[in-house]
Write an enzyme that holds these catalytic residues in place. Structure first.
Site, PDB file in Angstrom:
ATOM      1  N   HIS A 185       0.841  -1.206   0.000  1.00  0.00           N
ATOM      2  CA  HIS A 185       0.000   0.000   0.000  1.00  0.00           C
ATOM      3  C   HIS A 185       0.881   1.263   0.000  1.00  0.00           C
ATOM      4  O   HIS A 185       0.873   2.041   0.948  1.00  0.00           O
ATOM      5  CB  HIS A 185      -0.891  -0.043   1.241  1.00  0.00           C
ATOM      6  N   GLU A 290      -0.333   1.206  -5.633  1.00  0.00           N
ATOM      7  CA  GLU A 290      -0.155   0.036  -4.788  1.00  0.00           C
ATOM      8  C   GLU A 290      -0.208  -1.231  -5.641  1.00  0.00           C
ATOM      9  O   GLU A 290      -1.213  -1.483  -6.294  1.00  0.00           O
ATOM     10  CB  GLU A 290      -1.262   0.000  -3.733  1.00  0.00           C
TER      11      GLU A 290
END
Length: 316
Positions: A185, A290
């Site tokens: 992330h 991500e």
């Protein structure tokens, strides 16, 4: 795992200046003779800083908790074994959003160095790899009850000149198959979101979470951000997604072993609503690109291993 068109890894040798590593206060810091550096918290194995050519490439909220009390807002949190709130009818259904990897304490397994592209002019090594581990035995009792599989994760963070590679290896050490999702992330630091474009996602199908999780196909080769963005792209044909700033290359993000990516920016209202997002106008200086495997589930039979991650290049 053999894969066609696999990106060349930053493989981990030497005289001259050597990379340095030190570990203290629950974090590991590595630096190269060039001055490039990376910093990783053992909590979540979260990369919280990556500097190349004196420039910080990751955004971390000024209100991020770095004491292990909650997942870090910024850097590179690891999402595993579920992405987002898990479906209640799935084996991950009792886990928290994004799973447990980002809020578990990992073990630092050690380092290795190499001359990834020939030695530095001074004769020293120009690459260093740091390995971190998390297994079922290290989980809290609550997480063990919620997801009772026998697994081992190894997260390898390799720093090289102008580049960072992060790879997650997942091994099923039990006798039962399990399903999982994984995502890195990553919050990238940029100068001005109004001058940024995310490229390499043209003609790709995505789920738009801002538009009630409806499915669309991106028509433009470039995505510019003028409001809240939360898109999950799947089955991306092109290995590399690039971030440009003022039309110039800023960061190249290359997927290795995975083909999904999320692009996220909370914009004004969402940023205001997050207590650990500071400054509130920080959305102007970050964009999340991500990489992951989040379209459906990856299944690992007993004894099998999965590996996926990213190679990022920073352009000065």
């Amino acid at each position: 795992m053999d894969r066609p068109n696999k990106p060349s890894a930053i493989s981990p040798s030497g005289t001259g200046p050597q990379p340095s590593v030190h570990s203290e206060r629950g974090r590991v810091v590595a630096s190269l003779p060039t001055g490039d550096s990376v910093e990783i918290l053992l909590y979540g194995a979260t990369v919280i800083s990556w500097k190349a050519n004196g420039r910080e490439n990751l955004w971390v909220s000024e209100a991020a908790k770095l004491d292990g009390s909650k997942p870090v807002r910024g850097g590179v949190p690891i999402v595993f074994p579920c992405f987002g709130p898990p479906p209640k009818d799935h084996a991950t259904g009792s886990l928290p959003q994004h799973g447990f990897a980002r809020n578990s304490t990992w073990e630092y397994l050690g380092k290795s160095t190499s001359e990834s592209e020939g030695k530095l002019a001074s004769g020293g090594d120009d690459s260093i790899k740091l390995d971190f581990g998390l297994s079922s035995s290290q989980l809290t009792e609550d997480n063990k009850k919620a997801w009772g599989y026998d697994f081992a994760l190894v997260y390898s963070v390799t720093l090289k000149r102008d580049g960072l590679q992060t790879m997650l290896s997942v091994r099923n050490q039990g006798e039962k198959a399990f399903e999982f999702q994984m995502l890195l992330h990553t919050y990238f630091r940029i100068d001005d979101i109004s001058k940024v474009a995310v490229n390499g996602l043209g003609s790709t199908t995505y789920v738009d979470k801002v538009l009630d999780a409806t499915t669309h196909t991106q028509s433009s080769p470039s995505l510019t951000i003028t409001g809240e963005v939360d898109r999950v792209y799947s089955g991306i044909k092109q290995d590399t997604t690039s971030i440009t700033q003022d039309g110039k290359p800023r960061l190249d993000v290359t997927r290795d072993g995975i083909s999904d990516s999320v692009v996220w920016n909370p914009w004004i209202q969402k940023a205001k609503g997050m207590g650990d997002f500071e400054p509130k106008d920080g959305y102007k200086n970050m964009v999340c690109v991500e990489v992951g495997a989040v379209d459906g589930w990856q299944k690992l039979e007993a004894g099998e291993t999965f590996e996926g991650g990213m190679i990022v290049k920073s352009h000065a």
